[in-house]
Design a protein around this motif. Structure first.
Motif, PDB file in Angstrom:
ATOM      1  N   TRP B  56       1.183  -1.310  -0.167  1.00 24.95           N
ATOM      2  CA  TRP B  56       0.371  -0.059  -0.436  1.00 24.95           C
ATOM      3  C   TRP B  56       0.873   1.252  -0.222  1.00 24.95           C
ATOM      4  N   ALA B 161       8.526 -18.811  -2.079  1.00 29.20           N
ATOM      5  CA  ALA B 161       7.584 -17.463  -1.459  1.00 29.20           C
ATOM      6  C   ALA B 161       5.965 -18.293  -1.439  1.00 29.20           C
ATOM      7  N   GLU B 164       3.745 -25.247  -1.989  1.00 27.40           N
ATOM      8  CA  GLU B 164       4.063 -25.854  -2.928  1.00 27.40           C
ATOM      9  C   GLU B 164       3.521 -25.752  -3.788  1.00 27.40           C
ATOM     10  N   GLN B 165       3.541 -26.431  -5.278  1.00 28.11           N
ATOM     11  CA  GLN B 165       2.368 -25.817  -6.336  1.00 28.11           C
ATOM     12  C   GLN B 165       2.681 -27.291  -7.166  1.00 28.11           C
ATOM     13  N   VAL B 167       0.691 -28.256  -9.959  1.00 31.32           N
ATOM     14  CA  VAL B 167       0.843 -27.691 -11.224  1.00 31.32           C
ATOM     15  C   VAL B 167       1.014 -26.676 -12.006  1.00 31.32           C
ATOM     16  N   LEU B 168       1.263 -25.919 -11.388  1.00 32.71           N
ATOM     17  CA  LEU B 168       2.604 -24.840 -11.893  1.00 32.71           C
ATOM     18  C   LEU B 168       3.892 -25.736 -11.957  1.00 32.71           C
ATOM     19  N   VAL B 171       3.607 -27.333 -15.960  1.00 33.26           N
ATOM     20  CA  VAL B 171       4.164 -26.966 -16.949  1.00 33.26           C
ATOM     21  C   VAL B 171       4.716 -25.678 -16.652  1.00 33.26           C
ATOM     22  N   LEU B 175       7.432 -25.878 -20.183  1.00 31.53           N
ATOM     23  CA  LEU B 175       7.735 -24.641 -20.763  1.00 31.53           C
ATOM     24  C   LEU B 175       8.987 -23.901 -20.817  1.00 31.53           C
ATOM     25  N   TYR B 185      16.664 -18.818 -30.168  1.00 33.78           N
ATOM     26  CA  TYR B 185      15.227 -18.806 -31.819  1.00 33.78           C
ATOM     27  C   TYR B 185      16.042 -17.235 -31.980  1.00 33.78           C
TER      28      TYR B 185
END
Lengths: 110, 301
Positions: B56, B161, B164-165, B167-168, B171, B175, B185
């Motif tokens: 803020w 931070a 635990e993720q 799914v991320l 992916v 990627l 390239y």
């Protein structure tokens, strides 16, 4: 054959545009954060590939076609992940589903 | 709007719209840079600094009237300045009369590469681009001086931070190789399509940042240690500068690429490739070191 491709392409583009509009309406009209993420995420994930397929059907066989296909695969992977990450971030930030009170508080601050 | 988080997001959206505007004006290279730097990396860097400063904005003590007046007067002066400018796309405008026609007509024959933007950037205007790269290097140096190149605590591999993720993780794991490949390239294909060293460096750094964000604070430091980065940035400049010096040593003007090979055309290709590589390395090192400097610190209570 050409007419068939044109027709398919038009159908894909129309369906994609329709989904984009419904996603936009949902984003503006739905009550809380999670339903809005759901509206935007689910429709976009289908709309973008539909639009790109519509475009691909109008293209000749070329390297550009492959590039659009790669963009589509990229969007298919990242779009749902982004929605997922946003929903997780909202949960992490202390906003539960059906938490309309919190939503109103947030609206008054910003 | 006191929510700085929202301000950072607005800034990213603004950059993305600007990129679309550039694309609409057929300036693919500029649009590419704006999308990669403005919408991509800047947003990440702003967000990582927000983690240190808090979300803020404090309510200012003075009244908002004076800043509003300053902004209003400056804006009016800028708008007044545009009245003297030629219309957009006017063929008689000075910018279209000076050296641009020469570049557009002769670049494909003189340089042998289809992308005129790269020819202008790396060859005709090679000296200016060396200056731009030095500006980026200086920005990196100031970050080292202000925040310290090895600032903050030790890296905490495997600890993020965001927790635990799974799914991320999945992916991103798929990627990242493609992001790094795409950066290469863009780096090497700059002579033929949109792109070049600036964009490639940023995209490569973005891949590392993504890895660091999702897989654990400091995990990227295990791949590219922080102490390499100042040297890498300097090395990038060194590559650029030594191409120029090499020409000087052969009795030709600074940054004359024709001395690099027997055939002048091959020499120009090689020169542009080397110079772009120098830019790419420098930009990559600077962007990544700014991210390290910001993310390695703990918030001061």
């Amino acid at each position: 054959m050409n007419l068939l491709l044109e027709g398919l392409s038009a159908a894909c583009l129309l369906a994609g545009s329709f989904l984009c509009i419904t996603g936009g309406v949902g984003l503006l009209r739905l009550p809380d954060f999670f339903s809005r993420v759901h509206a935007a995420g689910v429709t976009e994930t289908l709309a973008a590939p539909l639009l790109l397929t519509g475009l691909m059907l109008q293209m000749d066989w070329s390297l550009d076609l492959l590039k659009v296909l790669l963009i589509m695969l990229f969007l298919l992977a990242t779009n749902p992940t982004a929605s997922h990450a946003m929903a997780k971030a909202a949960l992490h930030g202390g906003q539960g589903p059906n938490d309309e009170k919190a939503e109103e508080d947030k609206g008054s601050i910003s | 709007m006191r929510d700085l988080f929202a301000v950072a997001m607005m800034f990213g959206i603004y950059s993305l719209l600007t990129a679309a505007l550039f694309m609409d004006l057929d300036a693919a290279d500029v649009a590419f840079t704006e999308a990669a730097v403005g919408a991509g990396v800047t947003t990440i860097l702003l967000l990582s600094s927000l983690r240190l400063t808090g979300r803020w904005e404090r309510r200012p003590k003075h009244s908002p009237l004076l800043p509003l007046l300053v902004v209003g007067v400056t804006g009016a002066a800028l708008v007044y300045g545009t009245l003297d400018m030629p219309h957009l796309g006017d063929p008689q405008a000075p910018v279209h009369q000076h050296v641009a026609p020469h570049y557009i007509e002769n670049a494909p024959q003189e340089m042998g590469i289809p992308n005129i933007v790269t020819a202008v950037l790396a060859s005709y205007r090679g000296f200016d681009t060396l200056g731009e790269t030095l500006v980026i290097f200086t920005a990196g140096l100031s970050v080292f001086l202000l925040l310290g190149s090895r600032a903050g605590g030790r890296p905490r591999p495997g600890k993020t931070a965001i927790g635990e993720q799974p799914v991320l993780r999945l992916v991103v794991k798929v990627l990242i190789p493609f992001i790094l490949l795409f950066a290469l390239y863009v780096q090497l294909h700059g002579e033929y399509g949109a792109g070049g060293g600036f964009q490639a460096g940023v995209i490569f750094a973005t891949g590392m940042v993504l890895y660091d964000l999702v897989f654990g604070e400091g995990d990227a430091r295990l791949v590219v240690p922080a102490r390499w980065l100042p040297r890498l940035a300097a090395f990038g400049i060194l590559v650029y500068g030594s191409v120029g010096l090499y020409a000087l040593l052969h009795g030709r003007p600074f940054l004359d690429y024709t001395v690099l090979a027997e055939d002048p055309m091959v020499g120009r290709h090689l020169g542009i490739l080397l110079v772009e590589l120098g830019i790419g390395i420098c930009v990559f090192a600077v962007v990544l070191s700014i991210f390290y400097a910001l993310s390695g610190r703990r918030r001061q209570p």
